[in-house]
Design a protein around this motif. Structure first.
Motif, PDB file in Angstrom:
ATOM      1  N   LYS A   6       0.849  -1.191   0.000  1.00  0.00           N
ATOM      2  CA  LYS A   6       0.000   0.000   0.000  1.00  0.00           C
ATOM      3  C   LYS A   6       0.882   1.237   0.000  1.00  0.00           C
ATOM      4  N   LEU A   7       0.607   2.151  -0.923  1.00  0.00           N
ATOM      5  CA  LEU A   7       1.320   3.421  -1.003  1.00  0.00           C
ATOM      6  C   LEU A   7       0.392   4.522  -0.512  1.00  0.00           C
ATOM      7  N   TRP A   8       0.758   5.133   0.583  1.00  0.00           N
ATOM      8  CA  TRP A   8      -0.012   6.231   1.159  1.00  0.00           C
ATOM      9  C   TRP A   8       0.493   7.508   0.515  1.00  0.00           C
ATOM     10  N   ILE A   9      -0.399   8.201  -0.184  1.00  0.00           N
ATOM     11  CA  ILE A   9      -0.034   9.338  -1.028  1.00  0.00           C
ATOM     12  C   ILE A   9       0.010  10.616  -0.204  1.00  0.00           C
ATOM     13  N   TYR A  10       1.234  11.119  -0.026  1.00  0.00           N
ATOM     14  CA  TYR A  10       1.450  12.394   0.647  1.00  0.00           C
ATOM     15  C   TYR A  10       1.562  13.467  -0.421  1.00  0.00           C
ATOM     16  N   SER A  11       0.585  14.364  -0.466  1.00  0.00           N
ATOM     17  CA  SER A  11       0.603  15.483  -1.397  1.00  0.00           C
ATOM     18  C   SER A  11       1.460  16.576  -0.766  1.00  0.00           C
ATOM     19  N   THR A  12       2.571  16.898  -1.430  1.00  0.00           N
ATOM     20  CA  THR A  12       3.542  17.834  -0.876  1.00  0.00           C
ATOM     21  C   THR A  12       2.937  19.225  -0.709  1.00  0.00           C
ATOM     22  N   LEU A  13       3.696  20.094  -0.042  1.00  0.00           N
ATOM     23  CA  LEU A  13       3.239  21.472   0.178  1.00  0.00           C
ATOM     24  C   LEU A  13       2.967  22.158  -1.156  1.00  0.00           C
ATOM     25  N   PRO A  14       1.971  22.973  -1.241  1.00  0.00           N
ATOM     26  CA  PRO A  14       1.240  23.592  -0.142  1.00  0.00           C
ATOM     27  C   PRO A  14       0.117  22.748   0.469  1.00  0.00           C
ATOM     28  N   VAL A  15      -0.200  21.574  -0.087  1.00  0.00           N
ATOM     29  CA  VAL A  15      -1.266  20.747   0.497  1.00  0.00           C
ATOM     30  C   VAL A  15      -0.798  20.176   1.834  1.00  0.00           C
ATOM     31  N   GLY A  16       0.331  19.467   1.829  1.00  0.00           N
ATOM     32  CA  GLY A  16       0.908  18.946   3.056  1.00  0.00           C
ATOM     33  C   GLY A  16       0.011  17.976   3.799  1.00  0.00           C
ATOM     34  N   ALA A  17      -0.494  16.951   3.086  1.00  0.00           N
ATOM     35  CA  ALA A  17      -1.401  15.994   3.715  1.00  0.00           C
ATOM     36  C   ALA A  17      -1.364  14.655   2.991  1.00  0.00           C
ATOM     37  N   VAL A  18      -1.656  13.588   3.749  1.00  0.00           N
ATOM     38  CA  VAL A  18      -1.913  12.297   3.132  1.00  0.00           C
ATOM     39  C   VAL A  18      -3.326  12.382   2.577  1.00  0.00           C
ATOM     40  N   VAL A  19      -3.473  12.179   1.265  1.00  0.00           N
ATOM     41  CA  VAL A  19      -4.759  12.402   0.599  1.00  0.00           C
ATOM     42  C   VAL A  19      -5.349  11.148  -0.026  1.00  0.00           C
ATOM     43  N   GLY A  20      -4.585  10.045  -0.016  1.00  0.00           N
ATOM     44  CA  GLY A  20      -5.094   8.830  -0.642  1.00  0.00           C
ATOM     45  C   GLY A  20      -4.186   7.656  -0.395  1.00  0.00           C
ATOM     46  N   VAL A  21      -4.648   6.515  -0.863  1.00  0.00           N
ATOM     47  CA  VAL A  21      -3.876   5.274  -0.761  1.00  0.00           C
ATOM     48  C   VAL A  21      -4.089   4.483  -2.042  1.00  0.00           C
ATOM     49  N   ALA A  22      -3.049   3.799  -2.488  1.00  0.00           N
ATOM     50  CA  ALA A  22      -3.122   2.989  -3.702  1.00  0.00           C
ATOM     51  C   ALA A  22      -2.342   1.704  -3.482  1.00  0.00           C
ATOM     52  N   THR A  23      -2.628   0.723  -4.310  1.00  0.00           N
ATOM     53  CA  THR A  23      -1.899  -0.536  -4.275  1.00  0.00           C
ATOM     54  C   THR A  23      -0.836  -0.523  -5.359  1.00  0.00           C
ATOM     55  N   LEU A  24       0.367  -0.932  -5.002  1.00  0.00           N
ATOM     56  CA  LEU A  24       1.461  -1.053  -5.962  1.00  0.00           C
ATOM     57  C   LEU A  24       1.258  -2.357  -6.738  1.00  0.00           C
ATOM     58  N   ASN A  25       0.883  -2.250  -8.024  1.00  0.00           N
ATOM     59  CA  ASN A  25       0.609  -3.478  -8.783  1.00  0.00           C
ATOM     60  C   ASN A  25       1.673  -3.825  -9.814  1.00  0.00           C
ATOM     61  N   SER A  26       2.621  -2.908 -10.056  1.00  0.00           N
ATOM     62  CA  SER A  26       3.734  -3.222 -10.950  1.00  0.00           C
ATOM     63  C   SER A  26       4.882  -2.255 -10.695  1.00  0.00           C
ATOM     64  N   VAL A  27       6.091  -2.737 -10.967  1.00  0.00           N
ATOM     65  CA  VAL A  27       7.293  -1.914 -10.889  1.00  0.00           C
ATOM     66  C   VAL A  27       8.111  -2.235 -12.129  1.00  0.00           C
ATOM     67  N   ASP A  28       8.371  -1.222 -12.939  1.00  0.00           N
ATOM     68  CA  ASP A  28       9.121  -1.400 -14.176  1.00  0.00           C
ATOM     69  C   ASP A  28      10.335  -0.485 -14.136  1.00  0.00           C
ATOM     70  N   ARG A  29      11.519  -1.084 -14.066  1.00  0.00           N
ATOM     71  CA  ARG A  29      12.774  -0.327 -14.103  1.00  0.00           C
ATOM     72  C   ARG A  29      13.322  -0.443 -15.525  1.00  0.00           C
ATOM     73  N   ASP A  30      13.511   0.715 -16.159  1.00  0.00           N
ATOM     74  CA  ASP A  30      13.942   0.704 -17.559  1.00  0.00           C
ATOM     75  C   ASP A  30      14.562   2.054 -17.876  1.00  0.00           C
ATOM     76  N   THR A  31      15.025   2.206 -19.110  1.00  0.00           N
ATOM     77  CA  THR A  31      15.556   3.497 -19.543  1.00  0.00           C
ATOM     78  C   THR A  31      14.402   4.495 -19.626  1.00  0.00           C
ATOM     79  N   PRO A  32      14.691   5.771 -19.422  1.00  0.00           N
ATOM     80  CA  PRO A  32      13.624   6.759 -19.562  1.00  0.00           C
ATOM     81  C   PRO A  32      12.922   6.688 -20.924  1.00  0.00           C
ATOM     82  N   GLN A  33      13.682   6.454 -21.995  1.00  0.00           N
ATOM     83  CA  GLN A  33      13.092   6.386 -23.328  1.00  0.00           C
ATOM     84  C   GLN A  33      12.070   5.249 -23.408  1.00  0.00           C
TER      85      GLN A  33
END
Length: 144
Positions: A40-67
């Motif tokens: 579970k990824l708890w989404i912290y919205s950075t300032l100026p919001v400065g709050a945890v605003v949601g949660v999501a499930t990590l369903n994939s991770v892809d490490r690759d070149t930016p292109q």
């Protein structure tokens, strides 16, 4: 895909809103911590919001070149090509995080986050949090 791991991830407010609306399902990173799928990824919205605003499930991770990441995920990132290129300048590899089961929360403010985590600083990228801390975020910010 079950995991009992939790992390707080810092995301700029514009992108956090796009995730919560369902328009953005891929979060791009120059680097990322090692988490199992299903975390579970708890989404912290950075300032100026400065709050945890949601949660999501990590369903994939892809490490690759930016292109290659751009070719595969451009339509799911909610970022323009120029912003993408600027973000990944100088990087040989990047990370695309696939998000699912996205739930908006009533915002959990900065002071409450600090109290729950017991530290003043917010993560610059992501940081693991305990199951107890995650449960407190979930109770305080009950899904909307």
């Amino acid at each position: 895909m079950q995991a009992n791991e939790h992390a707080m991830i810092s995301i700029k407010p514009t992108f956090a809103s796009s995730i919560l609306s369902g328009a953005k399902t891929i979060e791009l990173r120059r680097r990322f911590i090692d988490l199992p799928l299903g975390s579970k990824l708890w989404i912290y919205s950075t300032l100026p919001v400065g709050a945890v605003v949601g949660v999501a499930t990590l369903n994939s991770v892809d490490r690759d070149t930016p292109q290659n990441l751009w070719k595969k995920y451009a339509n799911e990132t909610q970022i323009e090509a120029s912003g993408f290129d600027e973000y990944f300048v100088g990087c040989e590899h990047g990370v695309a995080l696939g998000l699912s089961d996205i739930q908006a929360l009533e915002p959990v403010g900065l002071q409450t986050i600090r109290e729950i985590r017991g530290i003043a600083s917010m993560p610059q990228v992501a940081v693991r949090i305990t199951t107890e801390q995650a449960a407190r975020f979930g109770r305080i910010g009950a899904c909307v």
